[in-house]
Design an enzyme around this catalytic site. Structure first.
Site, PDB file in Angstrom:
ATOM      1  N   VAL A  31       9.821  14.633 -19.761  1.00 21.69           N
ATOM      2  CA  VAL A  31      10.092  13.200 -19.788  1.00 21.69           C
ATOM      3  C   VAL A  31       8.801  12.383 -19.969  1.00 21.69           C
ATOM      4  O   VAL A  31       8.732  11.494 -20.819  1.00 21.69           O
ATOM      5  CB  VAL A  31      10.760  12.758 -18.453  1.00 21.69           C
ATOM      6  CG1 VAL A  31      11.089  11.281 -18.479  1.00 21.69           C
ATOM      7  CG2 VAL A  31      11.987  13.587 -18.172  1.00 21.69           C
ATOM      8  N   ASP A  32       7.783  12.715 -19.185  1.00 22.51           N
ATOM      9  CA  ASP A  32       6.606  11.848 -19.139  1.00 22.51           C
ATOM     10  C   ASP A  32       5.861  11.819 -20.478  1.00 22.51           C
ATOM     11  O   ASP A  32       5.543  10.745 -21.003  1.00 22.51           O
ATOM     12  CB  ASP A  32       5.655  12.291 -18.022  1.00 22.51           C
ATOM     13  CG  ASP A  32       6.356  12.322 -16.672  1.00 22.51           C
ATOM     14  OD1 ASP A  32       7.394  11.661 -16.540  1.00 22.51           O
ATOM     15  OD2 ASP A  32       5.877  13.021 -15.764  1.00 22.51           O
ATOM     16  N   SER A  33       5.581  12.998 -21.027  1.00 25.83           N
ATOM     17  CA  SER A  33       4.824  12.976 -22.286  1.00 25.83           C
ATOM     18  C   SER A  33       5.677  12.406 -23.410  1.00 25.83           C
ATOM     19  O   SER A  33       5.166  11.756 -24.330  1.00 25.83           O
ATOM     20  CB  SER A  33       4.282  14.364 -22.643  1.00 25.83           C
ATOM     21  OG  SER A  33       5.314  15.284 -22.863  1.00 25.83           O
ATOM     22  N   SER A  34       7.001  12.596 -23.334  1.00 21.85           N
ATOM     23  CA  SER A  34       7.876  12.048 -24.375  1.00 21.85           C
ATOM     24  C   SER A  34       7.866  10.524 -24.363  1.00 21.85           C
ATOM     25  O   SER A  34       7.789   9.875 -25.412  1.00 21.85           O
ATOM     26  CB  SER A  34       9.318  12.530 -24.182  1.00 21.85           C
ATOM     27  OG  SER A  34       9.371  13.920 -24.309  1.00 21.85           O
ATOM     28  N   GLY A  65       2.059   4.812   9.864  1.00 19.62           N
ATOM     29  CA  GLY A  65       1.052   5.868   9.890  1.00 19.62           C
ATOM     30  C   GLY A  65       1.287   6.731  11.106  1.00 19.62           C
ATOM     31  O   GLY A  65       1.965   6.300  12.047  1.00 19.62           O
ATOM     32  N   CYS A  68       5.890  -0.625  11.253  1.00 19.85           N
ATOM     33  CA  CYS A  68       5.660   0.437  12.237  1.00 19.85           C
ATOM     34  C   CYS A  68       4.197   0.437  12.708  1.00 19.85           C
ATOM     35  O   CYS A  68       3.765  -0.502  13.357  1.00 19.85           O
ATOM     36  CB  CYS A  68       6.085   1.779  11.639  1.00 19.85           C
ATOM     37  SG  CYS A  68       6.252   3.057  12.902  1.00 19.85           S
ATOM     38  N   TYR A  69       3.415   1.447  12.355  1.00 20.19           N
ATOM     39  CA  TYR A  69       2.003   1.452  12.763  1.00 20.19           C
ATOM     40  C   TYR A  69       1.304   0.182  12.272  1.00 20.19           C
ATOM     41  O   TYR A  69       0.468  -0.393  12.978  1.00 20.19           O
ATOM     42  CB  TYR A  69       1.305   2.693  12.192  1.00 20.19           C
ATOM     43  CG  TYR A  69      -0.176   2.747  12.483  1.00 20.19           C
ATOM     44  CD1 TYR A  69      -0.635   3.162  13.725  1.00 20.19           C
ATOM     45  CD2 TYR A  69      -1.114   2.359  11.529  1.00 20.19           C
ATOM     46  CE1 TYR A  69      -1.998   3.188  14.013  1.00 20.19           C
ATOM     47  CE2 TYR A  69      -2.475   2.382  11.801  1.00 20.19           C
ATOM     48  CZ  TYR A  69      -2.910   2.797  13.038  1.00 20.19           C
ATOM     49  OH  TYR A  69      -4.256   2.826  13.317  1.00 20.19           O
ATOM     50  N   GLU A  74      12.200   0.016   4.592  1.00 11.28           N
ATOM     51  CA  GLU A  74      12.224   0.676   3.280  1.00 11.28           C
ATOM     52  C   GLU A  74      13.177   1.863   3.234  1.00 11.28           C
ATOM     53  O   GLU A  74      13.504   2.358   2.150  1.00 11.28           O
ATOM     54  CB  GLU A  74      10.804   1.128   2.892  1.00 11.28           C
ATOM     55  CG  GLU A  74      10.229   2.309   3.677  1.00 11.28           C
ATOM     56  CD  GLU A  74       9.619   1.924   5.025  1.00 11.28           C
ATOM     57  OE1 GLU A  74       9.932   0.836   5.528  1.00 11.28           O
ATOM     58  OE2 GLU A  74       8.852   2.731   5.589  1.00 11.28           O
ATOM     59  N   HIS A 101      11.599   0.769  10.018  1.00  5.64           N
ATOM     60  CA  HIS A 101      11.256   0.992   8.603  1.00  5.64           C
ATOM     61  C   HIS A 101      12.305   0.355   7.685  1.00  5.64           C
ATOM     62  O   HIS A 101      13.328   0.970   7.401  1.00  5.64           O
ATOM     63  CB  HIS A 101      11.175   2.498   8.316  1.00  5.64           C
ATOM     64  CG  HIS A 101       9.968   3.131   8.925  1.00  5.64           C
ATOM     65  ND1 HIS A 101       8.765   3.198   8.285  1.00  5.64           N
ATOM     66  CD2 HIS A 101       9.785   3.684  10.147  1.00  5.64           C
ATOM     67  CE1 HIS A 101       7.871   3.787   9.071  1.00  5.64           C
ATOM     68  NE2 HIS A 101       8.467   4.092  10.211  1.00  5.64           N
ATOM     69  N   SER A 139       4.933  17.907 -24.372  1.00  2.00           N
ATOM     70  CA  SER A 139       5.510  19.127 -23.804  1.00  2.00           C
ATOM     71  C   SER A 139       7.016  19.151 -23.988  1.00  2.00           C
ATOM     72  O   SER A 139       7.659  20.180 -23.820  1.00  2.00           O
ATOM     73  CB  SER A 139       5.201  19.190 -22.309  1.00  2.00           C
ATOM     74  OG  SER A 139       5.946  18.189 -21.635  1.00  2.00           O
ATOM     75  N   GLY A 140       7.587  17.987 -24.315  1.00  2.00           N
ATOM     76  CA  GLY A 140       9.046  17.903 -24.366  1.00  2.00           C
ATOM     77  C   GLY A 140       9.617  17.462 -23.031  1.00  2.00           C
ATOM     78  O   GLY A 140      10.811  17.267 -22.886  1.00  2.00           O
ATOM     79  N   LYS A 184       8.660   7.603 -11.553  1.00  2.45           N
ATOM     80  CA  LYS A 184       9.492   8.382 -12.479  1.00  2.45           C
ATOM     81  C   LYS A 184      10.708   7.603 -12.988  1.00  2.45           C
ATOM     82  O   LYS A 184      11.021   7.632 -14.175  1.00  2.45           O
ATOM     83  CB  LYS A 184       9.967   9.661 -11.767  1.00  2.45           C
ATOM     84  CG  LYS A 184      10.578  10.685 -12.672  1.00  2.45           C
ATOM     85  CD  LYS A 184       9.491  11.457 -13.350  1.00  2.45           C
ATOM     86  CE  LYS A 184       9.966  12.664 -14.078  1.00  2.45           C
ATOM     87  NZ  LYS A 184       8.824  13.460 -14.559  1.00  2.45           N
TER      88      LYS A 184
END
Ligand code: XMP
Length: 516
Positions: free
Chosen positions: A231-234, A56, A83-84, A176, A174, A228-229, A372
């Site tokens: 990625v997500d809605s497909s 943070g 870290c924080y 990550e 970090h 919508s065509g 994603k």
């Protein structure tokens, strides 16, 4: 959904919080980012296998800095402070954190670090020295009682600390971030060797569990989804189709502002490969008549957005305004990192506001917990074509933002033709996968040229191509000249209204990806 094994990432406002969550999931452990304001009772109920305190931007001594009740350290749940989060753990348990008055102890960037590889399970089997990624000003000068120092750097007396009896671990750096050598091994070791995770978060089981859940929720009712065509809605559509087949109706509003043939491709994909009702509304004429004479980019966006909303919901009102409404919301749409209020839902393009006169039983968001790349992995497992799963980002207002100035049917067609040639050439030479996004723009500039023996005065086409990790910043792609040359030749030869092609060599910033 298989939620037996959950790790909580407690968000103290650090910039890498989503990355921490991604890394945990990479290790097949489900995790959720919760704000530091989350009540401890909620955490107890979730019974996580472990908790990770994020970094943070604050100092533990700032009055306004985020803290957490020390009771959390008494739950017997393993905790890793980063870290924080590490400083907070030290401070809360009686260690000493120094607010560095000068910069002599602060560290930013890659830092030589010495690890106690013998006695610390996080660093077991790793090299004794390595590079870690640091970003701190305050530092821990004394660890709390029961803790030992498990890593140091030249400037930092406590680069890591541990109290294995209480399963409390802290790292000043970090793990990550890719720059920390073996950082992912350290996180993995925390998850598996400290928290005792088994790695149950797999996309196959996600699909099976989600399909069962949707079936149980929907029963014999209908589900409607705006496709919508993208990625997500497909992927959401494919998942719901697997669950309830023809009970799903996908409404695809084709405003005629997609890339060449994309509307047909979306229709074919969903009608041939998946069991569902598919409704395509072709409404280019309506959109173009609303856009007539308009060239201001913001005004164009508003018109396209409003028209979409009206067309879509009018269709739903006709016959689908009951049962369930589904949308392709994904996890990053829902979290506002660092705001301390992860539950607050951002207004996002994946989330469509339902008009007040339409009443659904509930909203189904089957991807709401996925990042994603997890959405893409699910899409591939469900058999959605690679081309759709790996589709480049595409603005909601479509080619409306790439046809600069007034949008007319003729200008959309010119842009679609030029853009299709660009895509074809990139696919043929195998360069497409090297870029994050590429497209043609019609800037609305005419220039003089000569073709055959005749003077021309025709449209200019610009090529935009970028490489980027996150689209917040981007570099222009260094496409080899001969490939650009082929693209230019073909566009000028095959699109009669164009007599000049230019390549955009502007990075973001100062440019943006789209021209608008
Ligand atoms: P800019 O032009 O802001 O674009 O650098 C960054 C990325 O966002 C995409 N973009 C959009 N995506 N709806 C979207 O879903 C939109 O309205 C929109 N506008 C821009 C753009 O293509 C690029 O990838």
């Amino acid at each position: 959904m298989n939620r037996k094994e959950t790790v909580i990432v407690l968000d103290f406002g650090g910039q890498y919080n989503q990355l921490i969550a991604r890394r945990v999931r990479d290790n097949n452990v489900y995790c959720e980012i919760l704000p530091y304001t989350t009540d401890i009772e909620t955490i107890k109920q979730l019974a996580p296998k472990g908790i990770i305190f994020t970094g943070g931007p604050n100092s533990v001594y700032d009055e306004s800095s985020p803290h957490y009740t020390p009771e959390v350290f008494e739950l017997g749940i393993p905790i890793l402070g980063i870290c924080y989060g590490c400083q907070l753990m030290a401070h809360a348990l009686g260690g000493k954190v120094i607010s560095a008055a000068d910069d002599s102890v602060s560290e930013y960037g890659k830092t030589e670090t010495n690890y106690d590889v013998q006695n610390n399970v996080l660093f077991h089997d790793l090299p004794q020295n390595g590079i870690s990624w640091m970003s701190h000003r305050d530092y821990i000068s004394q660890v709390p009682s029961g803790f030992t120092v498990t890593a140091t750097t030249k400037n930092c007396p406590v680069a890591a600390m541990a109290n294995p009896d209480k399963k409390l671990y802290g790292v000043q750096f970090h793990p990550e971030v890719n720059h920390t050598e073996h950082g992912s091994d350290m996180l993995r070791s925390f998850l598996y060797n400290v928290c005792g995770c088994k790695g149950e978060w797999k996309m196959d089981s996600f699909i099976d569990d989600t399909v069962a859940q949707i079936r149980a929720q929907v029963g014999d009712k209908g589900v409607v989804l705006g496709l919508s065509g993208g990625v997500d809605s497909s992927v959401a559509a494919a998942l719901i189709s697997k669950a309830v087949g023809k009970q799903l109706t996908c409404v695809f509003v084709d405003q005629g502002l997609m890339r060449k043939d994309e509307g047909d491709f979306v229709e074919q994909t969903f009608t041939k490969l998946f069991d569902m009702n598919f409704i395509r509304i072709n409404c280019q004429d309506e959109f173009l008549s609303k856009l007539k004479g308009v060239s201001d980019p913001e005004e164009k966006r508003t018109i396209i957005g409003t028209e979409f909303y009206n067309v879509f919901w009018n269709k739903i009102r006709e016959s689908y305004g009951s049962g369930f409404f589904a949308q392709g919301t994904i996890y990053p749409d829902r979290i506002e990192s660092g705001k301390g209020d992860a539950a607050k839902i951002k207004t996002h393009h994946n989330q469509v506001g339902v008009p007040q006169d339409i009443h659904f039983e509930d909203i189904i968001e089957p991807l709401k917990d996925l990042f994603k790349d997890e959405v893409r992995a699910v899409g591939e497992k469900l058999g959605i074509p690679h081309e759709l799963v790996w589709r480049q980002p595409f603005p909601g207002p479509g080619l409306g933002v790439r046809v600069i100035g007034e949008v007319t049917a003729e200008r959309v067609k010119i842009l679609q033709d030029a853009d299709a040639i660009l895509r074809d050439e990139m696919d043929k030479c195998g360069y497409a996968d090297k870029m994050s996004q590429f497209f043609a723009v019609l800037p609305g500039v005419r220039t003089v040229g000569v073709m055959g023996d005749a003077r021309t005065y025709s449209e200019l086409v610009a090529i935009r191509a970028v490489t980027t990790d996150d689209f917040m910043t981007a570099d222009w792609a260094k496409i080899p000249y001969d490939i650009l040359g082929n693209v230019s030749n073909r566009i000028i030869n095959e699109v009669p209204q164009v007599n000049r092609v230019v390549y955009d060599i502007t990075s973001k910033p100062p440019g943006t990806v789209e021209w608008e």
